[in-house]
Design a protein around this motif. Structure first.
Motif, mmCIF file in Angstrom:
data_model
loop_
_atom_site.group_PDB
_atom_site.id
_atom_site.type_symbol
_atom_site.label_atom_id
_atom_site.label_comp_id
_atom_site.label_asym_id
_atom_site.label_seq_id
_atom_site.Cartn_x
_atom_site.Cartn_y
_atom_site.Cartn_z
ATOM 1 N N SER A 37 41.693 -5.710 -38.020
ATOM 2 C CA SER A 37 40.375 -6.223 -37.797
ATOM 3 C C SER A 37 39.743 -6.660 -39.044
ATOM 4 O O SER A 37 40.268 -6.762 -40.322
ATOM 5 C CB SER A 37 39.411 -5.312 -37.040
ATOM 6 O OG SER A 37 39.375 -4.150 -38.049
ATOM 7 N N GLY A 38 38.632 -7.467 -39.111
ATOM 8 C CA GLY A 38 37.856 -7.910 -40.064
ATOM 9 C C GLY A 38 38.169 -9.435 -40.327
ATOM 10 O O GLY A 38 38.882 -9.976 -39.372
ATOM 11 N N GLU A 49 35.163 -11.139 -34.623
ATOM 12 C CA GLU A 49 35.203 -9.621 -34.339
ATOM 13 C C GLU A 49 36.356 -9.421 -33.770
ATOM 14 O O GLU A 49 36.440 -8.655 -32.815
ATOM 15 C CB GLU A 49 33.731 -9.142 -33.915
ATOM 16 C CG GLU A 49 32.631 -9.414 -34.846
ATOM 17 C CD GLU A 49 31.361 -8.896 -34.439
ATOM 18 O OE1 GLU A 49 31.149 -8.262 -33.287
ATOM 19 O OE2 GLU A 49 30.373 -8.822 -35.024
#
Length: 145
Positions: A37-38, A49
């Motif tokens: 993620s990120g 997201e």
């Protein structure tokens, strides 16, 4: 310019545990597991997201691996058609030692062949099966010469 090798094939799944269990039962081995993620994932996917959980699977003596990806965010609310003739990645072909044994193994897990085993020329015996999340597998046994 040459292609060095095929690195991996990625399949998005809704049930990562079931898909992993299914492929491991066929002889794949887990090579790695991770979450992503990120900003970096958002940048490479073009999403906002995004969050994934992934499992890398390989065959014991092979370099190419199968990447199973479960998107926790965003969630796929409009799955595409998964018919043999539909556009996009349609199936994986696994060359197996015994087609009949592999079909029995698949059926023991509650999955079924799409059609009876067919012979393709003098080269293969083939059968398509649909596994978890509708993943199509072509199981092929080489006919000895």
């Amino acid at each position: 310019m040459n292609i060095n090798r095929m690195d991996h094939v990625s399949i998005n799944v809704l049930d990562l545990v079931e898909a992993t269990r299914f492929f491991v039962s066929l002889g794949f081995v887990v090579k790695g597991e991770w979450e992503a993620s990120g900003p970096q994932l958002d940048r490479v996917t073009g999403l906002h997201e995004a969050k994934t959980t992934c499992v890398a699977l390989g065959i014991p003596n092979g370099e190419t691996w199968l990447e199973l990806v479960h998107y926790q965010s965003p969630v796929d609310s409009h799955p595409s058609s998964n018919e043999v003739y539909s556009r996009g990645l349609r199936h994986l072909c696994l060359n197996v030692e015994s087609l009949d044994e592999m079909i029995r193994l698949v059926e023991q897990q509650g999955y079924t062949a799409i059609h009876p085993v067919k012979q393709f020329g003098e080269t293969y015996r083939l059968c398509y099966v649909r596994g978890p999340d509708g993943i199509l597998l072509e199981l092929a046994e080489t006919i000895p010469k």
